[in-house]
Design a protein around this motif. Structure first.
Motif, PDB file in Angstrom:
ATOM      1  N   SER A 161      -4.077  -1.633   4.596  1.00 44.97           N
ATOM      2  CA  SER A 161      -3.046  -1.385   3.581  1.00 44.97           C
ATOM      3  C   SER A 161      -3.404  -0.157   2.760  1.00 44.97           C
ATOM      4  CB  SER A 161      -2.896  -2.595   2.665  1.00 44.97           C
ATOM      5  OG  SER A 161      -2.453  -3.710   3.396  1.00 44.97           O
ATOM      6  N   GLY A 162      -4.682  -0.035   2.416  1.00 44.29           N
ATOM      7  CA  GLY A 162      -5.135   1.146   1.677  1.00 44.29           C
ATOM      8  C   GLY A 162      -4.900   2.418   2.457  1.00 44.29           C
ATOM      9  N   LYS A 163      -5.141   2.397   3.758  1.00 46.91           N
ATOM     10  CA  LYS A 163      -4.900   3.574   4.604  1.00 46.91           C
ATOM     11  C   LYS A 163      -3.408   3.921   4.643  1.00 46.91           C
ATOM     12  CE  LYS A 163      -8.802   3.138   7.809  1.00 46.91           C
ATOM     13  NZ  LYS A 163      -9.183   2.827   9.196  1.00 46.91           N
ATOM     14  N   MET A 164      -2.580   2.886   4.711  1.00 50.05           N
ATOM     15  CA  MET A 164      -1.138   3.108   4.741  1.00 50.05           C
ATOM     16  C   MET A 164      -0.675   3.800   3.452  1.00 50.05           C
ATOM     17  SD  MET A 164       1.906   0.247   5.084  1.00 50.05           S
ATOM     18  CE  MET A 164       1.284  -0.661   3.682  1.00 50.05           C
ATOM     19  N   ILE A 165      -1.202   3.359   2.329  1.00 48.94           N
ATOM     20  CA  ILE A 165      -0.829   3.968   1.047  1.00 48.94           C
ATOM     21  C   ILE A 165      -1.382   5.385   0.970  1.00 48.94           C
ATOM     22  CG2 ILE A 165      -1.081   3.777  -1.459  1.00 48.94           C
ATOM     23  CD1 ILE A 165      -1.259   0.666  -0.888  1.00 48.94           C
ATOM     24  N   HIS A 166      -2.604   5.577   1.442  1.00 48.89           N
ATOM     25  CA  HIS A 166      -3.199   6.916   1.466  1.00 48.89           C
ATOM     26  C   HIS A 166      -2.349   7.877   2.278  1.00 48.89           C
ATOM     27  CE1 HIS A 166      -5.931  10.051   3.066  1.00 48.89           C
ATOM     28  NE2 HIS A 166      -6.306  10.075   1.785  1.00 48.89           N
ATOM     29  N   ASN A 167      -1.884   7.434   3.443  1.00 49.97           N
ATOM     30  CA  ASN A 167      -1.009   8.273   4.278  1.00 49.97           C
ATOM     31  C   ASN A 167       0.294   8.614   3.562  1.00 49.97           C
ATOM     32  OD1 ASN A 167      -2.836   8.410   6.397  1.00 49.97           O
ATOM     33  ND2 ASN A 167      -1.992   6.606   7.398  1.00 49.97           N
ATOM     34  N   TYR A 168       0.786   7.677   2.777  1.00 51.06           N
ATOM     35  CA  TYR A 168       2.019   7.930   2.006  1.00 51.06           C
ATOM     36  C   TYR A 168       1.774   9.033   0.965  1.00 51.06           C
ATOM     37  CZ  TYR A 168       5.500   7.227  -1.674  1.00 51.06           C
ATOM     38  OH  TYR A 168       6.467   7.415  -2.618  1.00 51.06           O
ATOM     39  N   ILE A 169       0.592   8.992   0.339  1.00 52.82           N
ATOM     40  CA  ILE A 169       0.277   9.964  -0.708  1.00 52.82           C
ATOM     41  C   ILE A 169       0.167  11.374  -0.140  1.00 52.82           C
ATOM     42  CG2 ILE A 169      -1.478  10.668  -2.391  1.00 52.82           C
ATOM     43  CD1 ILE A 169      -2.180   7.673  -2.670  1.00 52.82           C
ATOM     44  N   ILE A 170      -0.506  11.479   1.009  1.00 55.36           N
ATOM     45  CA  ILE A 170      -0.675  12.822   1.575  1.00 55.36           C
ATOM     46  C   ILE A 170       0.512  13.142   2.435  1.00 55.36           C
ATOM     47  CG2 ILE A 170      -3.166  12.818   1.497  1.00 55.36           C
ATOM     48  CD1 ILE A 170      -3.184  12.140   4.465  1.00 55.36           C
TER      49      ILE A 170
ATOM     50  N   MET B  59       8.712  -2.907 -10.320  1.00 58.79           N
ATOM     51  CA  MET B  59       8.442  -4.109  -9.532  1.00 58.79           C
ATOM     52  C   MET B  59       7.135  -3.995  -8.751  1.00 58.79           C
ATOM     53  SD  MET B  59      10.627  -6.415 -10.214  1.00 58.79           S
ATOM     54  CE  MET B  59      10.295  -7.574  -8.899  1.00 58.79           C
ATOM     55  N   ILE B  60       6.872  -2.842  -8.152  1.00 57.42           N
ATOM     56  CA  ILE B  60       5.633  -2.678  -7.388  1.00 57.42           C
ATOM     57  C   ILE B  60       4.431  -2.803  -8.311  1.00 57.42           C
ATOM     58  CG2 ILE B  60       4.236  -0.989  -6.123  1.00 57.42           C
ATOM     59  CD1 ILE B  60       6.841  -0.149  -4.689  1.00 57.42           C
ATOM     60  N   SER B  61       4.497  -2.170  -9.471  1.00 54.62           N
ATOM     61  CA  SER B  61       3.392  -2.291 -10.429  1.00 54.62           C
ATOM     62  C   SER B  61       3.227  -3.730 -10.893  1.00 54.62           C
ATOM     63  CB  SER B  61       3.627  -1.380 -11.639  1.00 54.62           C
ATOM     64  OG  SER B  61       3.412  -0.041 -11.293  1.00 54.62           O
ATOM     65  N   GLY B  62       4.335  -4.386 -11.202  1.00 56.56           N
ATOM     66  CA  GLY B  62       4.280  -5.771 -11.667  1.00 56.56           C
ATOM     67  C   GLY B  62       3.667  -6.696 -10.635  1.00 56.56           C
ATOM     68  N   TYR B  63       4.160  -6.605  -9.418  1.00 56.17           N
ATOM     69  CA  TYR B  63       3.587  -7.437  -8.348  1.00 56.17           C
ATOM     70  C   TYR B  63       2.112  -7.128  -8.147  1.00 56.17           C
ATOM     71  CZ  TYR B  63       7.955  -9.473  -6.524  1.00 56.17           C
ATOM     72  OH  TYR B  63       9.108 -10.200  -6.361  1.00 56.17           O
TER      73      TYR B  63
ATOM     74  N   LEU C 291      -2.822   0.421  -4.929  1.00 53.26           N
ATOM     75  CA  LEU C 291      -4.146   0.584  -4.316  1.00 53.26           C
ATOM     76  C   LEU C 291      -5.125  -0.465  -4.848  1.00 53.26           C
ATOM     77  CD1 LEU C 291      -4.536   4.460  -4.184  1.00 53.26           C
ATOM     78  CD2 LEU C 291      -4.555   2.891  -2.237  1.00 53.26           C
ATOM     79  N   THR C 292      -5.057  -0.724  -6.137  1.00 52.59           N
ATOM     80  CA  THR C 292      -5.926  -1.740  -6.735  1.00 52.59           C
ATOM     81  C   THR C 292      -5.648  -3.108  -6.119  1.00 52.59           C
ATOM     82  OG1 THR C 292      -6.030  -0.508  -8.804  1.00 52.59           O
ATOM     83  CG2 THR C 292      -6.612  -2.840  -8.899  1.00 52.59           C
ATOM     84  N   ALA C 293      -4.386  -3.411  -5.877  1.00 51.71           N
ATOM     85  CA  ALA C 293      -4.021  -4.698  -5.293  1.00 51.71           C
ATOM     86  C   ALA C 293      -4.508  -4.822  -3.851  1.00 51.71           C
ATOM     87  CB  ALA C 293      -2.509  -4.890  -5.346  1.00 51.71           C
ATOM     88  N   CYS C 294      -4.732  -3.685  -3.207  1.00 52.09           N
ATOM     89  CA  CYS C 294      -5.114  -3.688  -1.788  1.00 52.09           C
ATOM     90  C   CYS C 294      -6.613  -3.513  -1.574  1.00 52.09           C
ATOM     91  CB  CYS C 294      -4.374  -2.570  -1.058  1.00 52.09           C
ATOM     92  SG  CYS C 294      -2.606  -2.818  -1.011  1.00 52.09           S
TER      93      CYS C 294
ATOM     94  N   LEU D  82      -0.178  -5.784 -10.220  1.00 50.50           N
ATOM     95  CA  LEU D  82      -1.040  -6.175 -11.331  1.00 50.50           C
ATOM     96  C   LEU D  82      -1.172  -7.689 -11.478  1.00 50.50           C
ATOM     97  CD1 LEU D  82       0.099  -3.516 -13.943  1.00 50.50           C
ATOM     98  CD2 LEU D  82      -2.072  -3.584 -12.689  1.00 50.50           C
ATOM     99  N   GLN D  83      -0.195  -8.427 -10.946  1.00 55.31           N
ATOM    100  CA  GLN D  83      -0.230  -9.880 -11.092  1.00 55.31           C
ATOM    101  C   GLN D  83      -0.714 -10.591  -9.828  1.00 55.31           C
ATOM    102  OE1 GLN D  83       3.352 -11.349 -13.054  1.00 55.31           O
ATOM    103  NE2 GLN D  83       3.553  -9.370 -14.064  1.00 55.31           N
ATOM    104  N   GLY D  84      -1.231  -9.804  -8.890  1.00 52.88           N
ATOM    105  CA  GLY D  84      -1.854 -10.396  -7.706  1.00 52.88           C
ATOM    106  C   GLY D  84      -0.920 -10.756  -6.573  1.00 52.88           C
ATOM    107  N   TYR D  85       0.310 -10.293  -6.623  1.00 50.17           N
ATOM    108  CA  TYR D  85       1.266 -10.544  -5.545  1.00 50.17           C
ATOM    109  C   TYR D  85       1.240  -9.365  -4.571  1.00 50.17           C
ATOM    110  CZ  TYR D  85       3.187 -14.157  -8.614  1.00 50.17           C
ATOM    111  OH  TYR D  85       3.357 -15.257  -9.415  1.00 50.17           O
ATOM    112  N   THR D  86       0.120  -9.238  -3.872  1.00 48.83           N
ATOM    113  CA  THR D  86      -0.096  -8.077  -3.003  1.00 48.83           C
ATOM    114  C   THR D  86       0.941  -7.998  -1.891  1.00 48.83           C
ATOM    115  OG1 THR D  86      -2.450  -8.207  -3.485  1.00 48.83           O
ATOM    116  CG2 THR D  86      -1.809  -6.887  -1.598  1.00 48.83           C
ATOM    117  N   LYS D  87       1.233  -9.111  -1.248  1.00 48.66           N
ATOM    118  CA  LYS D  87       2.198  -9.089  -0.148  1.00 48.66           C
ATOM    119  C   LYS D  87       3.566  -8.602  -0.619  1.00 48.66           C
ATOM    120  CE  LYS D  87       4.680 -11.975   3.173  1.00 48.66           C
ATOM    121  NZ  LYS D  87       5.824 -11.127   3.051  1.00 48.66           N
ATOM    122  N   GLU D  88       4.017  -9.121  -1.747  1.00 51.62           N
ATOM    123  CA  GLU D  88       5.326  -8.716  -2.277  1.00 51.62           C
ATOM    124  C   GLU D  88       5.327  -7.232  -2.645  1.00 51.62           C
ATOM    125  OE1 GLU D  88       3.658 -11.439  -3.034  1.00 51.62           O
ATOM    126  OE2 GLU D  88       5.020 -13.147  -2.878  1.00 51.62           O
ATOM    127  N   ALA D  89       4.218  -6.767  -3.233  1.00 53.77           N
ATOM    128  CA  ALA D  89       4.106  -5.348  -3.588  1.00 53.77           C
ATOM    129  C   ALA D  89       4.165  -4.483  -2.338  1.00 53.77           C
ATOM    130  CB  ALA D  89       2.814  -5.094  -4.362  1.00 53.77           C
TER     131      ALA D  89
END
Length: 133
Positions: free
Chosen positions: A124-133, A79-83, A115-118, A85-92
């Motif tokens: 949002s990118g920082k939030m995902i980066h923090n999740y990764i590390i 679902m996260i990938s689908g949202y 990350l691409t969606a953000c 890739l299809q431009g539904y950033t908020k839902e992702a």
């Protein structure tokens, strides 16, 4: 189940939502038990590939309401990938927040898609980066 999984995989590759829906109806009509993880995963993949995110979300929510399915990261990754890739950033990002609360590990492709969606949101990118590390 193996034949049905193979048919759903073929529907996914061909992007044939109509045939996938026939399989879904067949499963509901013939079987009294719930769809298993492989069938649900492949059915969800077909909805996402065919860009039917509202229907995919309905299926996703019904899947995770079933006993023990909410803990299977595959559904969340799809679902996260689908949202994403299809431009539904908020839902992702909303689903990503749920994943963080559940302490799941996302697959690399789901993180990359997110990350691409953000690209337009540094926070949002920082939030995902923090999740990764």
């Amino acid at each position: 189940n193996a034949i049905l999984v193979s048919l759903l995989k073929a529907c996914h590759l061909a992007g044939d939502l109509n045939f996938a829906k026939l399989i879904q109806k067949y499963i509901k009509d013939i079987k009294s038990d719930v769809l298993d993880v492989n069938l649900n995963t492949n059915l969800l993949n077909v909805y996402v590939k065919c860009q039917k995110m509202e229907e995919a979300n309905t299926l996703f929510r019904s899947i995770i309401m079933e006993r023990d399915n909410s803990t299977i990261p595959d559904f969340w990754n799809i679902m996260i990938s689908g949202y994403s890739l299809q431009g539904y950033t908020k839902e992702a990002l909303d689903l990503f927040q749920e994943v963080k609360q559940k302490d799941f590990v996302l697959l690399d492709n789901a993180i990359s898609d997110l990350l691409t969606a953000c690209l337009n949101s540094i926070e949002s990118g920082k939030m995902i980066h923090n999740y990764i590390i």
